[in-house]
Design a protein around this motif. Structure first.
Motif, PDB file in Angstrom:
ATOM      1  N   CYS A  57       1.013   6.646  -6.979  1.00 41.35           N
ATOM      2  CA  CYS A  57      -0.059   7.596  -7.317  1.00 41.35           C
ATOM      3  C   CYS A  57       0.420   9.035  -7.160  1.00 41.35           C
ATOM      4  CB  CYS A  57      -1.283   7.350  -6.434  1.00 41.35           C
ATOM      5  SG  CYS A  57      -2.141   5.805  -6.772  1.00 41.35           S
ATOM      6  N   CYS A  58       1.159   9.278  -6.114  1.00 47.36           N
ATOM      7  CA  CYS A  58       1.672  10.624  -5.871  1.00 47.36           C
ATOM      8  C   CYS A  58       2.641  11.044  -6.974  1.00 47.36           C
ATOM      9  CB  CYS A  58       2.343  10.667  -4.506  1.00 47.36           C
ATOM     10  SG  CYS A  58       2.851  12.318  -4.006  1.00 47.36           S
ATOM     11  N   GLN A  59       3.545  10.141  -7.323  1.00 45.95           N
ATOM     12  CA  GLN A  59       4.517  10.461  -8.381  1.00 45.95           C
ATOM     13  C   GLN A  59       3.845  10.659  -9.732  1.00 45.95           C
ATOM     14  OE1 GLN A  59       7.295   7.207  -7.933  1.00 45.95           O
ATOM     15  NE2 GLN A  59       8.574   8.381  -6.507  1.00 45.95           N
ATOM     16  N   ALA A  60       2.692  10.006  -9.933  1.00 43.89           N
ATOM     17  CA  ALA A  60       1.942  10.162 -11.179  1.00 43.89           C
ATOM     18  C   ALA A  60       0.982  11.348 -11.103  1.00 43.89           C
ATOM     19  CB  ALA A  60       1.174   8.881 -11.492  1.00 43.89           C
TER      20      ALA A  60
ATOM     21  N   MET B 297      -6.456   9.508  -6.244  1.00 46.48           N
ATOM     22  CA  MET B 297      -6.142   8.086  -6.063  1.00 46.48           C
ATOM     23  C   MET B 297      -5.153   7.911  -4.911  1.00 46.48           C
ATOM     24  SD  MET B 297      -6.755   5.008  -7.043  1.00 46.48           S
ATOM     25  CE  MET B 297      -7.300   4.914  -8.718  1.00 46.48           C
ATOM     26  N   ALA B 298      -4.193   8.826  -4.780  1.00 39.90           N
ATOM     27  CA  ALA B 298      -3.244   8.774  -3.660  1.00 39.90           C
ATOM     28  C   ALA B 298      -3.989   8.914  -2.340  1.00 39.90           C
ATOM     29  CB  ALA B 298      -2.188   9.869  -3.805  1.00 39.90           C
ATOM     30  N   TYR B 299      -4.968   9.807  -2.304  1.00 40.00           N
ATOM     31  CA  TYR B 299      -5.781   9.995  -1.106  1.00 40.00           C
ATOM     32  C   TYR B 299      -6.514   8.712  -0.740  1.00 40.00           C
ATOM     33  CZ  TYR B 299      -9.778  11.448   1.709  1.00 40.00           C
ATOM     34  OH  TYR B 299     -10.722  11.542   2.685  1.00 40.00           O
ATOM     35  N   GLU B 300      -7.166   8.095  -1.704  1.00 41.33           N
ATOM     36  CA  GLU B 300      -7.918   6.863  -1.449  1.00 41.33           C
ATOM     37  C   GLU B 300      -6.998   5.740  -0.975  1.00 41.33           C
ATOM     38  OE1 GLU B 300     -10.147   6.134  -5.038  1.00 41.33           O
ATOM     39  OE2 GLU B 300     -11.181   8.076  -4.865  1.00 41.33           O
ATOM     40  N   GLN B 301      -5.847   5.633  -1.618  1.00 42.27           N
ATOM     41  CA  GLN B 301      -4.885   4.606  -1.209  1.00 42.27           C
ATOM     42  C   GLN B 301      -4.304   4.917   0.170  1.00 42.27           C
ATOM     43  OE1 GLN B 301      -4.413   1.714  -2.684  1.00 42.27           O
ATOM     44  NE2 GLN B 301      -5.844   2.295  -4.292  1.00 42.27           N
TER      45      GLN B 301
ATOM     46  N   GLN C 159       0.820  -1.208   0.000  1.00 40.66           N
ATOM     47  CA  GLN C 159       0.000   0.000   0.000  1.00 40.66           C
ATOM     48  C   GLN C 159       0.856   1.262   0.000  1.00 40.66           C
ATOM     49  OE1 GLN C 159      -2.497  -1.119   3.338  1.00 40.66           O
ATOM     50  NE2 GLN C 159      -4.238  -1.354   1.961  1.00 40.66           N
ATOM     51  N   ILE C 160       1.972   1.223   0.697  1.00 43.47           N
ATOM     52  CA  ILE C 160       2.900   2.368   0.678  1.00 43.47           C
ATOM     53  C   ILE C 160       3.379   2.618  -0.753  1.00 43.47           C
ATOM     54  CG2 ILE C 160       5.208   3.153   1.368  1.00 43.47           C
ATOM     55  CD1 ILE C 160       4.664   1.742   4.093  1.00 43.47           C
ATOM     56  N   ARG C 161       3.753   1.545  -1.439  1.00 43.05           N
ATOM     57  CA  ARG C 161       4.203   1.692  -2.834  1.00 43.05           C
ATOM     58  C   ARG C 161       3.089   2.263  -3.715  1.00 43.05           C
ATOM     59  NH1 ARG C 161       7.397  -2.715  -1.473  1.00 43.05           N
ATOM     60  NH2 ARG C 161       5.894  -4.317  -2.035  1.00 43.05           N
ATOM     61  N   LEU C 162       1.847   1.810  -3.505  1.00 44.87           N
ATOM     62  CA  LEU C 162       0.724   2.332  -4.289  1.00 44.87           C
ATOM     63  C   LEU C 162       0.528   3.829  -4.060  1.00 44.87           C
ATOM     64  CD1 LEU C 162      -2.060  -0.403  -4.040  1.00 44.87           C
ATOM     65  CD2 LEU C 162      -1.058   0.531  -6.130  1.00 44.87           C
ATOM     66  N   VAL C 163       0.579   4.244  -2.802  1.00 42.63           N
ATOM     67  CA  VAL C 163       0.431   5.670  -2.493  1.00 42.63           C
ATOM     68  C   VAL C 163       1.550   6.465  -3.162  1.00 42.63           C
ATOM     69  CG1 VAL C 163       0.460   7.408  -0.653  1.00 42.63           C
ATOM     70  CG2 VAL C 163      -0.808   5.270  -0.330  1.00 42.63           C
TER      71      VAL C 163
END
Length: 132
Positions: free
Chosen positions: A31-34, A39-43, A24-28
């Motif tokens: 999303c932030c880098q993109a 989506m970063a907020y939801e993750q 989940q950290i990687r997903l956040v």
């Protein structure tokens, strides 16, 4: 043997959840880098929920060793890490200040709050001679 088996079972759950946490950290981060902030907020909310669940599991883990001191020592760690301030106002109202919590999004439980608040309140009232 039973305690060791229970300890290992809970430790396995901690390990599995920690793996989920890292994903989940990687997903956040991705999303932030993109620049996908929604989506970063939801993750990030999912990450926060997993973290809360992991905290509850790790707080229980020392008790599975069979140590009679586990509850007391875990409560001491919580006192050091989670600021809880309480007292009475000059008007006589009870005042309680705890760290800000994110809003629940459909799931979750009050166990996290209870786990640090009840011991802090019990200590406060005992220290100040207030019976509950």
């Amino acid at each position: 043997m039973g305690q060791n088996n229970s300890f290992q079972k809970v430790l396995g759950r901690v390990e599995k959840m920690a793996g989920k946490l890292w994903n989940q950290i990687r997903l956040v981060k991705d999303c932030c880098q993109a620049h996908q902030l929604q989506m970063a907020y939801e993750q990030a909310l999912r990450l926060e929920e997993t973290t809360e669940r992991l905290v509850l599991l790790t707080r229980a883990l020392p008790a599975y060793t069979g140590s009679g001191m586990a509850k007391w020592e875990v409560e001491n760690v919580m006192k050091l890490c989670i600021p809880v301030d309480m007292g009475f106002t000059t008007e006589g109202w009870f005042r309680l200040c705890i760290p800000a919590l994110l809003p629940k999004k459909g799931s979750g439980s009050a166990d996290y709050i209870r786990s640090f608040l009840y011991p802090a309140m019990q200590e406060y009232f005992q220290r100040n001679g207030v019976s509950i």
